[in-house]
Design an enzyme around this catalytic site. Structure first.
Site, PDB file in Angstrom:
ATOM      1  N   CYS A 198      22.759 -21.442 -20.602  1.00  0.00           N
ATOM      2  CA  CYS A 198      22.590 -20.792 -19.294  1.00  0.00           C
ATOM      3  C   CYS A 198      23.723 -19.790 -19.055  1.00  0.00           C
ATOM      4  CB  CYS A 198      22.481 -21.859 -18.211  1.00  0.00           C
ATOM      5  SG  CYS A 198      21.984 -21.269 -16.581  1.00  0.00           S
ATOM      6  N   ALA A 199      24.515 -19.989 -18.032  1.00  0.00           N
ATOM      7  CA  ALA A 199      25.647 -19.105 -17.760  1.00  0.00           C
ATOM      8  C   ALA A 199      26.884 -19.510 -18.554  1.00  0.00           C
ATOM      9  CB  ALA A 199      25.981 -19.116 -16.267  1.00  0.00           C
TER      10      ALA A 199
END
Length: 182
Positions: free
Chosen positions: A103-104
């Protein structure tokens, strides 16, 4: 038994963390859930509280074979800000030990310069944080010792890539079949 440390910071993405922990434990991998907050109780981005196994400062990283970072915001930013974790990530990378982020969270690796000229993926909008990476946009990407994933919807696929890397494709395929993953 291989020991994997999954790191939680306030604001982590719950689906990613729990899916990864679950799949790795199904593969009979030892998973230590590590809080970087100073408290064993860590609250995710959607207000789900998870109790970690250990605090960061109580982990003997010489016994850990892989570091995994679930994404989410502000969880990924909180992981990036943790000096001790950054030091461990650099040490693992220097020793070519496996690292994973989804994800991030791949931004943590990008900001440490670990993705230079390596294929990587992340949640859309965080590409600029993957300094020097070859952004593929694929759901899961592996280059050398680093595995990255795009987001919550591919958390199981990401975890299965970790299983494949550490225990082989046969076990990953067996788990995929048992969990009815397409």
């Amino acid at each position: 038994m291989k020991n994997i440390a999954v790191h939680l910071a306030e604001g982590f993405e719950e689906i990613e963390a729990i899916s990864i922990i679950d799949v790795l434990r199904r593969a009979s991998l030892k998973v230590t859930v590590v809080s970087v907050t100073g408290d064993l109780a860590v609250t995710g981005a959607h207000q789900i509280q998870v109790t970690a196994d250990k605090l960061f400062e109580d982990v003997d990283y010489s016994e850990i074979e892989m570091l995994v970072l679930p994404g989410g915001m502000p969880g990924s930013a909180n992981l990036k800000a943790h000096g001790g974790l950054r030091e461990q990530i650099l040490n693992f990378n220097d020793n070519e030990k496996p690292l994973g982020a989804i994800c991030a969270a791949p931004m943590v690796f990008g900001n440490l310069g670990l993705l230079n000229n390596k294929k990587a993926t992340c949640y859309p909008g965080f590409e600029e944080e993957l300094h020097g990476a070859i952004i593929t946009g694929n759901d899961v990407e592996q280059t050398g010792n680093i595995i990255t994933g795009k987001g919550a919807g591919v958390a199981i696929e990401f975890a299965l890539k970790i299983v494949e890397t550490l225990k082989g494709k046969e076990l990953a395929d067996e788990l995929k079949k048992k969990m009815i993953v397409k």
